[in-house]
Scaffold this active site. Structure first.
Site, PDB file in Angstrom:
ATOM      1  N   ASP A  13      16.947  -6.456   0.141  1.00 33.03           N
ATOM      2  CA  ASP A  13      17.383  -7.846   0.020  1.00 33.03           C
ATOM      3  C   ASP A  13      18.464  -7.953  -1.047  1.00 33.03           C
ATOM      4  O   ASP A  13      18.282  -7.490  -2.181  1.00 33.03           O
ATOM      5  CB  ASP A  13      16.209  -8.752  -0.372  1.00 33.03           C
ATOM      6  N   ASN A  43       7.096  -6.462   3.123  1.00 26.07           N
ATOM      7  CA  ASN A  43       6.480  -7.482   2.268  1.00 26.07           C
ATOM      8  C   ASN A  43       5.012  -7.692   2.633  1.00 26.07           C
ATOM      9  O   ASN A  43       4.141  -7.790   1.757  1.00 26.07           O
ATOM     10  CB  ASN A  43       7.223  -8.814   2.414  1.00 26.07           C
ATOM     11  N   ASP A 235       5.232 -14.166   3.858  1.00 28.06           N
ATOM     12  CA  ASP A 235       4.791 -12.786   4.069  1.00 28.06           C
ATOM     13  C   ASP A 235       3.593 -12.451   3.183  1.00 28.06           C
ATOM     14  O   ASP A 235       2.664 -11.757   3.604  1.00 28.06           O
ATOM     15  CB  ASP A 235       5.935 -11.818   3.772  1.00 28.06           C
ATOM     16  N   ALA A 263       3.218 -16.255  -5.114  1.00 28.61           N
ATOM     17  CA  ALA A 263       4.459 -15.549  -4.791  1.00 28.61           C
ATOM     18  C   ALA A 263       5.696 -16.400  -5.015  1.00 28.61           C
ATOM     19  O   ALA A 263       6.800 -15.863  -5.156  1.00 28.61           O
ATOM     20  CB  ALA A 263       4.423 -15.064  -3.343  1.00 28.61           C
TER      21      ALA A 263
END
Length: 289
Positions: A13, A43, A235, A263
Site C-alpha cells: 500500500d 490483512n 479486513d 484498527a
C-alpha cells in the site's frame, strides 16, 4: 484455536495523507507518505492470526522490490507462508489517499494477485485441512470458486468478503456459507445474499448486524474510538470474525466489532491490526461499561 486458510491478495500500500482529498483535476499538497504492506487477503490473514487463529496464506508476490517485505510481514505476524508463491512481474499495489477525517480512496493494481489462476495440490491440502476458508475478490473469481468448491467438499466453512464488489456467477454464491459485506455492498448484492446462510453486515461506527439461515437477527454495537484511518478496518473485522466463528455468531461479532474499531485508531492497514491482548482488553472494558 481455529485453523484458517486464506486464499487471497497481498499488496504494497502506497499511503498518502492529505487534509482533504482532491476533486477531479485538482492538485493538493500531501502531509505524509508511507509504504505499508496490505491487500485484503493479507490483512485478513494477519487479523485472524492476531485475533487467535492459526492461519495459512495462499497467494502470490512478484519478483520486484516489494516481494520480500510482503512475505516478511506475514511471517512476522505468525501467518504460514509456505503456500505464498513467487511469480514473474510486479507484486500487487494499492494507491491510498487518506483525508483529515480518516476516510480513504483506494486504487488497486492486481499485479501478481491477478496471476493466481490455479490451485496446486498443496494449496488444496491446506484448504481441506482448515476449519474456515476466507476469500475476497482481489484475485481471479475462477480461483475463488475453485477454492470454495474444494473447501465445501472437505467440510471447511467458506467465508467470502465480496470486495471489491462485483456481480458473481450463481455457482460462486452456491458455495458460500458466510458472507461479510458493508452496507453498500449489502444493498448492491441483496438478491445474491438472500441465498447465503449467514450474512454479516458491517455498519461502521454503529457496529454490525447478522442474519442467520432461519432469518434470525443479531446486532452488535461498535465501541467508541478516535478514528485516524479506516483503511483495513473491514479486513480486521473479517479476520477476527473468522478466528472466532466456531464460538457462534454473537461471540464472533463481538470480537470482530472490537478488532475493527481498534484498527481505525492507527495509520495503515496491516500496521493498524490489533494484537490479541488489545482486543481482549477492549472487550473487557466494554463489558464493564
Amino acid at each position: 484455536m481455529a485453523r484458517i486458510a486464506v486464499v487471497g491478495s497481498i499488496n504494497m500500500d502506497l499511503v498518502t495523507t492529505v487534509g482533504r482529498r482532491p476533486e477531479p483535476g485538482e492538485t493538493v499538497s500531501g502531509e505524509g507518505f508511507a509504504l505499508v504492506p496490505g491487500g485484503k487477503g493479507s490483512n485478513q490473514a494477519i487479523a485472524a492470526q492476531r485475533a487467535g487463529g492459526d492461519v495459512e496464506f495462499v497467494g502470490a508476490v512478484g519478483d520486484d522490490v516489494f516481494a520480500a517485505a510482503l512475505r516478511e510481514v506475514l511471517s512476522k505476524a505468525g501467518v504460514g507462508v509456505s503456500r505464498l508463491r513467487a511469480v514473474d512481474g510486479p507484486s500487487g499495489i494499492a494507491a491510498i489517499v487518506v483525508d483529515g477525517g480518516g476516510e480513504n480512496s483506494i486504487i488497486v493494481v492486481a499485479g501478481a494477485n491477478g496471476r493466481m489462476t490455479e490451485l496446486t495440490v498443496a494449496d488444496r491440502e491446506t484448504i481441506a485441512a482448515a476449519d474456515v476458508l476466507m476469500c475476497q475478490l482481489e484475485i481471479p473469481v475462477a480461483t475463488v470458486l475453485a477454492a470454495a468448491r474444494h473447501a465445501r467438499a472437505n467440510g471447511t466453512v467458506v467465508m467470502l468478503n465480496p470486495s471489491p464488489v462485483r456481480e458473481l456467477p450463481a455457482e460462486v454464491w452456491a458455495e458460500i456459507d458466510v458472507a461479510v459485506v458493508n452496507e453498500g455492498e449489502g444493498e448492491q448484492l441483496a438478491a445474491a445474499l438472500s441465498g447465503v446462510p449467514h450474512v454479516i453486515t458491517t455498519l461502521g461506527a454503529a457496529g454490525a448486524s447478522y442474519r442467520g439461515p432461519r432469518g434470525e437477527m443479531l446486532s452488535q454495537p461498535g465501541i467508541p474510538v478516535r478514528v485516524v484511518d479506516t483503511t483495513g478496518a473491514g479486513d480486521t473485522f473479517t479476520g477476527a470474525l473468522a478466528a472466532h466463528w466456531h464460538r457462534g455468531p454473537r461471540t464472533a461479532l463481538a470480537w470482530a466489532c472490537t478488532a475493527g474499531a481498534l484498527a481505525t485508531t492507527k495509520l495503515g492497514a496491516s500496521a493498524s491490526i490489533p494484537e490479541l491482548a488489545e482486543i481482549r482488553r477492549a472487550l473487557a472494558e466494554a463489558g464493564a461499561r
